[in-house]
Scaffold this motif. Structure first.
Motif, PDB file in Angstrom:
ATOM      1  N   THR A 164       0.817  -1.215   0.000  1.00  0.00           N
ATOM      2  CA  THR A 164       0.000   0.000   0.000  1.00  0.00           C
ATOM      3  C   THR A 164       0.852   1.267   0.000  1.00  0.00           C
ATOM      4  OG1 THR A 164      -0.145  -0.104   2.424  1.00  0.00           O
ATOM      5  CG2 THR A 164      -1.939  -1.124   1.182  1.00  0.00           C
ATOM      6  N   GLY A 165       2.095   1.164  -0.430  1.00  0.00           N
ATOM      7  CA  GLY A 165       2.948   2.343  -0.535  1.00  0.00           C
ATOM      8  C   GLY A 165       3.842   2.505   0.688  1.00  0.00           C
ATOM      9  N   PRO A 166       4.683   3.540   0.663  1.00  0.00           N
ATOM     10  CA  PRO A 166       4.744   4.570  -0.385  1.00  0.00           C
ATOM     11  C   PRO A 166       5.660   4.227  -1.556  1.00  0.00           C
ATOM     12  CG  PRO A 166       6.186   5.181   1.403  1.00  0.00           C
ATOM     13  CD  PRO A 166       5.533   3.901   1.826  1.00  0.00           C
ATOM     14  N   ASN A 167       6.374   3.093  -1.483  1.00  0.00           N
ATOM     15  CA  ASN A 167       7.343   2.788  -2.540  1.00  0.00           C
ATOM     16  C   ASN A 167       6.917   1.640  -3.448  1.00  0.00           C
ATOM     17  OD1 ASN A 167       9.202   4.783  -1.569  1.00  0.00           O
ATOM     18  ND2 ASN A 167       9.744   3.371   0.086  1.00  0.00           N
ATOM     19  N   ALA A 168       5.927   0.883  -3.040  1.00  0.00           N
ATOM     20  CA  ALA A 168       5.412  -0.226  -3.849  1.00  0.00           C
ATOM     21  C   ALA A 168       3.922  -0.365  -3.576  1.00  0.00           C
ATOM     22  CB  ALA A 168       6.144  -1.521  -3.514  1.00  0.00           C
ATOM     23  N   PHE A 169       3.190  -0.893  -4.555  1.00  0.00           N
ATOM     24  CA  PHE A 169       1.735  -0.938  -4.459  1.00  0.00           C
ATOM     25  C   PHE A 169       1.182  -2.166  -5.177  1.00  0.00           C
ATOM     26  CE2 PHE A 169       3.281   3.400  -4.796  1.00  0.00           C
ATOM     27  CZ  PHE A 169       2.633   4.080  -3.771  1.00  0.00           C
ATOM     28  N   ASP A 170      -0.034  -2.576  -4.766  1.00  0.00           N
ATOM     29  CA  ASP A 170      -0.856  -3.367  -5.671  1.00  0.00           C
ATOM     30  C   ASP A 170      -1.926  -2.409  -6.191  1.00  0.00           C
ATOM     31  OD1 ASP A 170      -2.835  -3.188  -3.712  1.00  0.00           O
ATOM     32  OD2 ASP A 170      -2.681  -5.276  -3.079  1.00  0.00           O
ATOM     33  N   CYS A 171      -2.864  -2.886  -7.013  1.00  0.00           N
ATOM     34  CA  CYS A 171      -3.745  -1.938  -7.707  1.00  0.00           C
ATOM     35  C   CYS A 171      -4.595  -1.109  -6.745  1.00  0.00           C
ATOM     36  CB  CYS A 171      -4.610  -2.669  -8.726  1.00  0.00           C
ATOM     37  SG  CYS A 171      -5.863  -3.784  -8.047  1.00  0.00           S
ATOM     38  N   SER A 172      -5.265  -1.762  -5.794  1.00  0.00           N
ATOM     39  CA  SER A 172      -6.120  -1.017  -4.869  1.00  0.00           C
ATOM     40  C   SER A 172      -5.297  -0.300  -3.799  1.00  0.00           C
ATOM     41  CB  SER A 172      -7.137  -1.958  -4.207  1.00  0.00           C
ATOM     42  OG  SER A 172      -6.496  -3.054  -3.585  1.00  0.00           O
ATOM     43  N   GLY A 173      -4.078  -0.798  -3.566  1.00  0.00           N
ATOM     44  CA  GLY A 173      -3.188  -0.099  -2.641  1.00  0.00           C
ATOM     45  C   GLY A 173      -2.792   1.261  -3.185  1.00  0.00           C
ATOM     46  N   LEU A 174      -2.573   1.350  -4.509  1.00  0.00           N
ATOM     47  CA  LEU A 174      -2.217   2.637  -5.130  1.00  0.00           C
ATOM     48  C   LEU A 174      -3.380   3.617  -5.057  1.00  0.00           C
ATOM     49  CD1 LEU A 174      -0.306   4.431  -6.821  1.00  0.00           C
ATOM     50  CD2 LEU A 174      -1.335   3.402  -8.866  1.00  0.00           C
ATOM     51  N   THR A 175      -4.586   3.161  -5.403  1.00  0.00           N
ATOM     52  CA  THR A 175      -5.729   4.082  -5.397  1.00  0.00           C
ATOM     53  C   THR A 175      -6.036   4.566  -3.981  1.00  0.00           C
ATOM     54  OG1 THR A 175      -7.191   2.135  -5.407  1.00  0.00           O
ATOM     55  CG2 THR A 175      -6.787   3.214  -7.512  1.00  0.00           C
ATOM     56  N   GLN A 176      -5.923   3.659  -3.002  1.00  0.00           N
ATOM     57  CA  GLN A 176      -6.164   4.074  -1.614  1.00  0.00           C
ATOM     58  C   GLN A 176      -5.113   5.097  -1.174  1.00  0.00           C
ATOM     59  OE1 GLN A 176      -5.176   1.430   1.693  1.00  0.00           O
ATOM     60  NE2 GLN A 176      -7.216   1.754   2.549  1.00  0.00           N
ATOM     61  N   TRP A 177      -3.842   4.822  -1.490  1.00  0.00           N
ATOM     62  CA  TRP A 177      -2.768   5.737  -1.107  1.00  0.00           C
ATOM     63  C   TRP A 177      -2.944   7.099  -1.778  1.00  0.00           C
ATOM     64  CZ3 TRP A 177       0.856   8.444  -3.900  1.00  0.00           C
ATOM     65  CH2 TRP A 177       1.898   9.031  -3.171  1.00  0.00           C
ATOM     66  N   ALA A 178      -3.284   7.101  -3.073  1.00  0.00           N
ATOM     67  CA  ALA A 178      -3.420   8.353  -3.816  1.00  0.00           C
ATOM     68  C   ALA A 178      -4.521   9.223  -3.219  1.00  0.00           C
ATOM     69  CB  ALA A 178      -3.714   8.054  -5.287  1.00  0.00           C
ATOM     70  N   TYR A 179      -5.645   8.618  -2.899  1.00  0.00           N
ATOM     71  CA  TYR A 179      -6.746   9.405  -2.329  1.00  0.00           C
ATOM     72  C   TYR A 179      -6.423   9.875  -0.908  1.00  0.00           C
ATOM     73  CZ  TYR A 179     -10.265   9.701  -5.904  1.00  0.00           C
ATOM     74  OH  TYR A 179     -10.958  10.073  -7.043  1.00  0.00           O
ATOM     75  N   LEU A 214     -14.336  -7.678 -10.927  1.00  0.00           N
ATOM     76  CA  LEU A 214     -13.924  -6.379 -10.364  1.00  0.00           C
ATOM     77  C   LEU A 214     -12.655  -6.481  -9.513  1.00  0.00           C
ATOM     78  CD1 LEU A 214     -17.495  -5.219  -9.276  1.00  0.00           C
ATOM     79  CD2 LEU A 214     -16.297  -4.636 -11.395  1.00  0.00           C
ATOM     80  N   HIS A 215     -11.688  -7.285  -9.967  1.00  0.00           N
ATOM     81  CA  HIS A 215     -10.488  -7.466  -9.140  1.00  0.00           C
ATOM     82  C   HIS A 215      -9.375  -6.479  -9.484  1.00  0.00           C
ATOM     83  CE1 HIS A 215      -9.318 -10.012 -12.663  1.00  0.00           C
ATOM     84  NE2 HIS A 215      -8.131  -9.497 -12.399  1.00  0.00           N
ATOM     85  N   HIS A 216      -9.626  -5.560 -10.432  1.00  0.00           N
ATOM     86  CA  HIS A 216      -8.571  -4.598 -10.778  1.00  0.00           C
ATOM     87  C   HIS A 216      -9.142  -3.183 -10.831  1.00  0.00           C
ATOM     88  CE1 HIS A 216      -4.573  -3.568 -12.156  1.00  0.00           C
ATOM     89  NE2 HIS A 216      -5.119  -2.758 -13.048  1.00  0.00           N
ATOM     90  N   VAL A 217      -8.337  -2.230 -10.333  1.00  0.00           N
ATOM     91  CA  VAL A 217      -8.765  -0.826 -10.294  1.00  0.00           C
ATOM     92  C   VAL A 217      -7.585   0.071 -10.635  1.00  0.00           C
ATOM     93  CG1 VAL A 217      -8.258  -0.565  -7.818  1.00  0.00           C
ATOM     94  CG2 VAL A 217      -9.950   0.936  -8.895  1.00  0.00           C
ATOM     95  N   GLY A 218      -7.895   1.220 -11.229  1.00  0.00           N
ATOM     96  CA  GLY A 218      -6.881   2.232 -11.505  1.00  0.00           C
ATOM     97  C   GLY A 218      -7.509   3.609 -11.395  1.00  0.00           C
ATOM     98  N   LEU A 219      -6.756   4.626 -11.767  1.00  0.00           N
ATOM     99  CA  LEU A 219      -7.256   5.997 -11.771  1.00  0.00           C
ATOM    100  C   LEU A 219      -7.361   6.469 -13.213  1.00  0.00           C
ATOM    101  CD1 LEU A 219      -4.944   7.322  -8.942  1.00  0.00           C
ATOM    102  CD2 LEU A 219      -7.426   7.259  -8.788  1.00  0.00           C
ATOM    103  N   TYR A 220      -8.507   7.039 -13.565  1.00  0.00           N
ATOM    104  CA  TYR A 220      -8.655   7.559 -14.918  1.00  0.00           C
ATOM    105  C   TYR A 220      -7.760   8.781 -15.063  1.00  0.00           C
ATOM    106  CZ  TYR A 220     -10.720   9.118 -19.283  1.00  0.00           C
ATOM    107  OH  TYR A 220     -10.901   9.495 -20.590  1.00  0.00           O
ATOM    108  N   ALA A 221      -6.931   8.772 -16.109  1.00  0.00           N
ATOM    109  CA  ALA A 221      -5.968   9.859 -16.296  1.00  0.00           C
ATOM    110  C   ALA A 221      -6.386  10.821 -17.400  1.00  0.00           C
ATOM    111  CB  ALA A 221      -4.590   9.271 -16.614  1.00  0.00           C
ATOM    112  N   GLY A 246       4.692  -2.649 -13.139  1.00  0.00           N
ATOM    113  CA  GLY A 246       4.664  -1.676 -12.055  1.00  0.00           C
ATOM    114  C   GLY A 246       3.598  -0.617 -12.264  1.00  0.00           C
ATOM    115  N   VAL A 247       3.812   0.573 -11.720  1.00  0.00           N
ATOM    116  CA  VAL A 247       2.861   1.674 -11.857  1.00  0.00           C
ATOM    117  C   VAL A 247       3.105   2.344 -13.208  1.00  0.00           C
ATOM    118  CG1 VAL A 247       2.055   3.874 -10.915  1.00  0.00           C
ATOM    119  CG2 VAL A 247       2.777   2.032  -9.359  1.00  0.00           C
ATOM    120  N   LYS A 248       2.078   2.358 -14.035  1.00  0.00           N
ATOM    121  CA  LYS A 248       2.266   2.873 -15.395  1.00  0.00           C
ATOM    122  C   LYS A 248       0.948   3.369 -15.975  1.00  0.00           C
ATOM    123  CE  LYS A 248       1.439  -1.445 -17.924  1.00  0.00           C
ATOM    124  NZ  LYS A 248       1.957  -2.354 -18.959  1.00  0.00           N
ATOM    125  N   TYR A 249       1.059   4.091 -17.100  1.00  0.00           N
ATOM    126  CA  TYR A 249      -0.106   4.469 -17.892  1.00  0.00           C
ATOM    127  C   TYR A 249      -0.440   3.324 -18.837  1.00  0.00           C
ATOM    128  CZ  TYR A 249       0.448   9.441 -16.629  1.00  0.00           C
ATOM    129  OH  TYR A 249       0.529  10.637 -15.962  1.00  0.00           O
TER     130      TYR A 249
END
Length: 342
Positions: free
Chosen positions: A250-265, A303-310, A324-327
């Motif tokens: 869940t961060g701040p240096n590594a994430f899974d998909c929902s860990g990144l969205t939770q950390w970002a928000y 619904l096992h994957h999530v990202g942020l709309y860019a 990793g974290v990418k577009y």
């Protein structure tokens, strides 16, 4: 009359040819059987590895969901145990009060037999016998009724705690199963990657990097102007481009998909839940045409994957252990719906 001629015997030359032919056939078939299977190409390995990453992520999100449930259960069990302990202290105090009444009664001429029943070694058997209350004084009746209520409450709390403890045991087993399933898939994927040369692995990494950079340029070309908390969440996630994907991180240096969205928000001052299965309820569901930068976007039927709309049909997400974290283009995965938080 039927003929009984002796069949013609094969000549020595013919026998020799047949023998050599048969031997050659056996040798060729033996070589085919012993030949090593063709090494899968780089693209075949990539396809198989991506599928394994997908299965690992499914298990990871279920693991995170079970972990969240375990944490909640442990918290609730702790609260119940505290309540039971306090309740037992209150019950002991109430019994002490009743005992004081009995002592006073004894000093003034003997203890009432009904009161003696409540103070016996096994008072619980008598507490529900309301008829005995008729023989006690008003204060004694009030004290006994308080004890009855407290005992019933304690019994209910103990039963509830026992149920949650059983649920906790099952959840811990599920945690172990999901963690193992994820680890097994990742190990299988790594074994496949190890069949590639170092140069081929570097090429795969480079392809991911170039694809992400290209999608990032599409975002810029779209003149996206994110705003509000969703925009702040997206801006936070953009600072993590290239960060590692690690299951359950869940961060701040590594994430899974929902860990990144939770950390970002969280960086935007908004607390959302931990897994894709709960983040779908952290806002209002919207369709693809309604998406704005920073909205959550969910993929795959379960619904096992999530990202942020860019913006500009592009997603920023923690993709998998290789990327990793990418577009990435929103069209590369089966989009289900978006969620606008807040």
């Amino acid at each position: 009359m039927a003929s009984h001629r002796r069949p013609k015997q094969p000549t020595r030359t013919r026998v020799t040819v047949l023998t050599v032919t048969a031997a050659a056939a056996v040798a060729l078939s033996g070589q085919a059987a012993n030949a090593a299977p063709a090494k899968p190409s780089k693209d075949e390995v990539k396809s198989k590895v991506d599928a394994l990453y997908e299965e690992a992520e499914q298990a990871t999100e279920k693991f995170s969901k079970a972990k969240e449930h375990q944490d909640q259960l442990e918290k609730e069990i702790g609260q119940l145990q505290d309540q039971v302990a306090r309740g037992q202290e209150e019950l002991n105090t109430l019994r002490g009060t009743l005992g004081s009444m009995a002592s006073a009664q004894y000093r003034t001429g003997g203890i009432d037999q009904s009161l003696a029943l409540f103070l016996s070694a096994d008072p619980d058997n008598y507490l529900d016998k309301a008829s005995t209350l008729e023989q006690l004084s008003g204060k004694q009746v009030e004290a006994v009724q308080k004890i009855q209520a407290k005992q019933r409450g304690l019994a209910q709390q103990r039963q509830e705690a026992a149920g949650k403890l059983a649920d906790l045991d099952a959840t811990r087993k599920e945690l172990g199963d999901k963690k193992k399933a994820s680890a097994d898939k990742l190990a299988e994927a790594q074994a496949l990657l190890n069949t590639l040369t170092a140069q081929e692995r570097a090429q795969l990494k480079d392809e991911d990097t170039r694809a992400s950079r290209s999608e990032g340029e599409r975002v810029d070309l779209g003149n996206v102007k994110p705003s509000g908390r969703a925009g702040a969440a997206l801006a936070a996630a953009q600072t993590k481009l290239g960060s590692a994907y690690i299951s359950s991180a869940t961060g701040p240096n590594a994430f899974d998909c929902s860990g990144l969205t939770q950390w970002a928000y969280k960086q935007a001052g908004v607390n959302i839940s931990r897994t894709t299965f709960t983040q779908i309820n952290d806002g209002t569901r919207i369709g693809k045409s309604q998406l704005q930068p920073g909205d959550l976007v969910f993929f795959y039927g379960d619904l096992h994957h999530v990202g942020l709309y860019a913006g500009n049909n592009t997603v920023l997400h923690a993709s998998n252990p290789r990327g990793g974290v990418k577009y990435e283009s929103i069209n590369n995965m089966p989009f289900q719906f978006g969620v606008r938080v807040g």
